[in-house]
Design a protein around this motif. Structure first.
Motif, mmCIF file in Angstrom:
data_model
loop_
_atom_site.group_PDB
_atom_site.id
_atom_site.type_symbol
_atom_site.label_atom_id
_atom_site.label_comp_id
_atom_site.label_asym_id
_atom_site.label_seq_id
_atom_site.Cartn_x
_atom_site.Cartn_y
_atom_site.Cartn_z
ATOM 1 N N ASN A 1 -24.080 -12.544 -3.914
ATOM 2 C CA ASN A 1 -24.688 -12.679 -5.240
ATOM 3 C C ASN A 1 -25.046 -14.147 -5.470
ATOM 4 O O ASN A 1 -24.667 -14.759 -6.474
ATOM 5 C CB ASN A 1 -23.752 -12.164 -6.325
ATOM 6 N N TYR B 1 -24.248 -7.921 -2.166
ATOM 7 C CA TYR B 1 -24.659 -7.747 -3.560
ATOM 8 C C TYR B 1 -23.662 -6.864 -4.300
ATOM 9 O O TYR B 1 -23.426 -5.728 -3.916
ATOM 10 C CB TYR B 1 -26.050 -7.116 -3.605
ATOM 11 N N THR C 1 -22.924 -4.551 -7.170
ATOM 12 C CA THR C 1 -23.887 -3.696 -7.865
ATOM 13 C C THR C 1 -23.764 -3.721 -9.381
ATOM 14 O O THR C 1 -24.687 -3.303 -10.075
ATOM 15 C CB THR C 1 -23.742 -2.248 -7.379
ATOM 16 N N ILE D 1 -24.435 -8.402 -13.671
ATOM 17 C CA ILE D 1 -25.514 -8.548 -14.649
ATOM 18 C C ILE D 1 -25.639 -10.005 -15.110
ATOM 19 O O ILE D 1 -26.233 -10.278 -16.155
ATOM 20 C CB ILE D 1 -25.325 -7.613 -15.852
ATOM 21 N N PRO E 1 -31.364 -7.320 -14.455
ATOM 22 C CA PRO E 1 -32.012 -6.480 -13.438
ATOM 23 C C PRO E 1 -33.531 -6.634 -13.506
ATOM 24 O O PRO E 1 -34.099 -6.960 -14.537
ATOM 25 C CB PRO E 1 -31.579 -5.059 -13.843
ATOM 26 N N GLY F 1 -33.619 -10.486 -11.016
ATOM 27 C CA GLY F 1 -32.285 -10.090 -10.599
ATOM 28 C C GLY F 1 -31.931 -10.607 -9.214
ATOM 29 O O GLY F 1 -32.765 -11.165 -8.499
ATOM 30 N N GLU G 1 -24.278 -3.598 -0.204
ATOM 31 C CA GLU G 1 -23.813 -3.394 -1.572
ATOM 32 C C GLU G 1 -22.310 -3.136 -1.618
ATOM 33 O O GLU G 1 -21.751 -2.423 -0.778
ATOM 34 C CB GLU G 1 -24.565 -2.225 -2.213
#
Length: 239
Positions: free
Chosen positions: A100, A189, A191, A194, A198, A202, A217
């Motif tokens: 991320n 990543y 999931t 936030i 998104p 994102g 993921e």
């Protein structure tokens, strides 16, 4: 085969943030080293630090410890220093993992990679701080960074955060794409993250696309190093 993981934390964090994941990597037979970037130790003065300071520190630590064949992992903002270090030490890096994380491009600083209203808020917070550092408000932290934890955990982790040097967000990297180095790179990543909205701005697929890979993921928020450390450690081993 045992690996040496060098784990770089994201904004506001020190190397302590990686401990739950590092412990699991070590339990699996690997070496795990987590570093704290300049300005991100409690009591540090963030006002004059630039992105080059973080890159130079990371490069110097890898050399000082004589680390070779390493798996270099960056979370969130740390995509910048690991990319800068990779360009200086490609022969010491076995692979890169962006979790991320921002994958730098075109000399663009982090403030140009996030929604304009977020960039404006960060600059306002830094100006108000008098030390050119950004302190993340608890409400923003709670609702968008670690929303999958209970409030006592959210408050505890937030209390450990330190001001992020604004210079780390306003500087870009004047280097070619990391894909030009020939060092394998992957993207993990979470999931439920936030922290970036998104869509077009994102995390995924925007940043995995810059690496030319599909994201691996895993469940969890931006802070799944605390809330889902087992799954995140497994993902780092698989990436």
């Amino acid at each position: 085969m045992p690996e040496t993981f060098v784990l770089i934390p994201g904004a506001w964090h020190g190397g302590w943030a990686w401990r739950p994941v590092a412990q699991r990597l070590r339990a699996s037979g690997h070496r795990a080293i987590s570093l704290t970037m300049p300005g991100l130790t409690d009591g540090d003065d963030p006002r004059d630090l630039r992105l080059s300071d973080a890159v130079d520190y990371l490069v110097a630590e890898i050399r000082r410890r004589d680390l070779r064949n390493i798996t270099l992992v960056g979370h969130s903002w740390a995509g910048y220093p690991i990319t800068g270090a990779a360009h200086q030490l490609p022969d010491r890096i076995r692979r890169l993992i962006y979790w991320n994380a921002f994958v730098p491009a075109d000399g663009r600083p982090l403030l140009e990679e996030i929604p304009p209203e977020h960039a404006e808020l960060f600059e306002q917070l830094a100006e108000a701080s008098c030390v050119n550092g950004i302190t993340l408000p608890f409400e923003a932290w709670q609702s968008t960074f670690i929303q999958d934890a209970k409030e006592p955990v959210q408050r505890l982790v937030h209390s450990l955060l330190v001001p992020q040097p604004l210079g780390y967000f306003t500087d870009g990297l004047d280097v070619p794409p990391v894909t030009s180095l020939g060092v394998p790179a992957s993207y993990v990543y979470s999931t439920e993250d936030i922290a970036l909205p998104p869509g077009e701005l994102g995390w995924a697929p925007r940043f995995p696309d810059r690496l030319g890979v599909s994201a691996l993921e895993v469940p969890g928020s931006h802070e799944s190093c605390f809330t889902r450390p087992n799954e995140l450690a497994d993902a780092l081993l698989k990436a």
